[in-house]
Design a protein around this motif. Structure first.
Motif, PDB file in Angstrom:
ATOM      1  N   GLY A 247      23.879  22.296  55.974  1.00 47.43           N
ATOM      2  CA  GLY A 247      24.492  21.072  55.472  1.00 47.43           C
ATOM      3  C   GLY A 247      23.579  20.186  54.550  1.00 47.43           C
ATOM      4  N   TRP A 248      22.614  19.631  55.641  1.00 43.97           N
ATOM      5  CA  TRP A 248      21.703  18.738  54.911  1.00 43.97           C
ATOM      6  C   TRP A 248      21.039  18.975  53.845  1.00 43.97           C
ATOM      7  CZ3 TRP A 248      15.912  18.778  55.731  1.00 43.97           C
ATOM      8  CH2 TRP A 248      15.437  17.632  55.069  1.00 43.97           C
TER       9      TRP A 248
ATOM     10  N   LYS B 210      22.048  21.570  51.637  1.00 41.12           N
ATOM     11  CA  LYS B 210      23.014  21.438  50.482  1.00 41.12           C
ATOM     12  C   LYS B 210      23.496  19.981  49.874  1.00 41.12           C
ATOM     13  CE  LYS B 210      25.201  25.997  51.877  1.00 41.12           C
ATOM     14  NZ  LYS B 210      26.545  26.746  52.547  1.00 41.12           N
ATOM     15  N   SER B 211      23.335  19.099  50.936  1.00 36.56           N
ATOM     16  CA  SER B 211      23.718  17.693  50.430  1.00 36.56           C
ATOM     17  C   SER B 211      22.577  17.127  49.443  1.00 36.56           C
ATOM     18  CB  SER B 211      24.127  16.961  51.501  1.00 36.56           C
ATOM     19  OG  SER B 211      22.954  16.450  52.172  1.00 36.56           O
TER      20      SER B 211
ATOM     21  N   ASP C 184      23.119  19.131  46.113  1.00 35.60           N
ATOM     22  CA  ASP C 184      23.962  18.234  45.553  1.00 35.60           C
ATOM     23  C   ASP C 184      23.754  16.957  44.696  1.00 35.60           C
ATOM     24  OD1 ASP C 184      25.805  20.680  46.021  1.00 35.60           O
ATOM     25  OD2 ASP C 184      26.777  19.591  47.619  1.00 35.60           O
ATOM     26  N   ALA C 185      23.031  16.187  45.421  1.00 30.94           N
ATOM     27  CA  ALA C 185      22.361  14.940  45.065  1.00 30.94           C
ATOM     28  C   ALA C 185      21.179  15.003  43.871  1.00 30.94           C
ATOM     29  CB  ALA C 185      21.996  14.039  46.063  1.00 30.94           C
TER      30      ALA C 185
END
Length: 122
Positions: A85-86, A88-89, A92-93
């Protein structure tokens, strides 16, 4: 680019003198080690670096340049859901993330960082 930095990078077989833009590289395992050394223990989630704050700082340092953000890290295999998740975030950023499983002590991400510095993709 600072001449001293260019000199040190060139000694590793890389030449950065003809590059446009700015490159922000984060070596995540070493950031955790430094923070852990300062704290005297492993850093907790809220004590780790803030990618958005670091991005903002870099954009202030190079306001006229396109900034590429690249994070290099080692991950456990299989990858833990929180780490996935980290990552992927970060993507995304706008970060480019290079994650490599570390199954042996010699499985490090440093060579990938040097390879990225030498690539003409940024």
């Amino acid at each position: 680019m600072n001449e001293d930095v260019a000199e040190r990078v060139t000694t590793h077989g890389l030449s950065l003198s003809n590059r446009a833009g700015a490159l922000l590289i984060v070596d995540a395992p070493n950031v955790d080690v430094v923070v852990g050394t300062m704290l005297g223990r492993a850093p907790r989630r809220h004590e780790r670096f803030d990618p958005s704050a670091l991005s903002g700082w870099m954009e202030q340092q190079a306001p006229d340049d396109a900034v590429e953000r690249a994070l290099f890290t080692n991950v456990r295999s299989p990858m833990q859901p929180g780490v996935e998740g980290w990552i992927k975030s970060l993507i995304d950023a706008g970060w480019r993330v290079f994650a490599r499983p570390k199954t042996r002590p010699q499985d490090d991400i440093d060579e990938a960082m040097l390879g990225h510095l030498g690539a003409k993709t940024w």
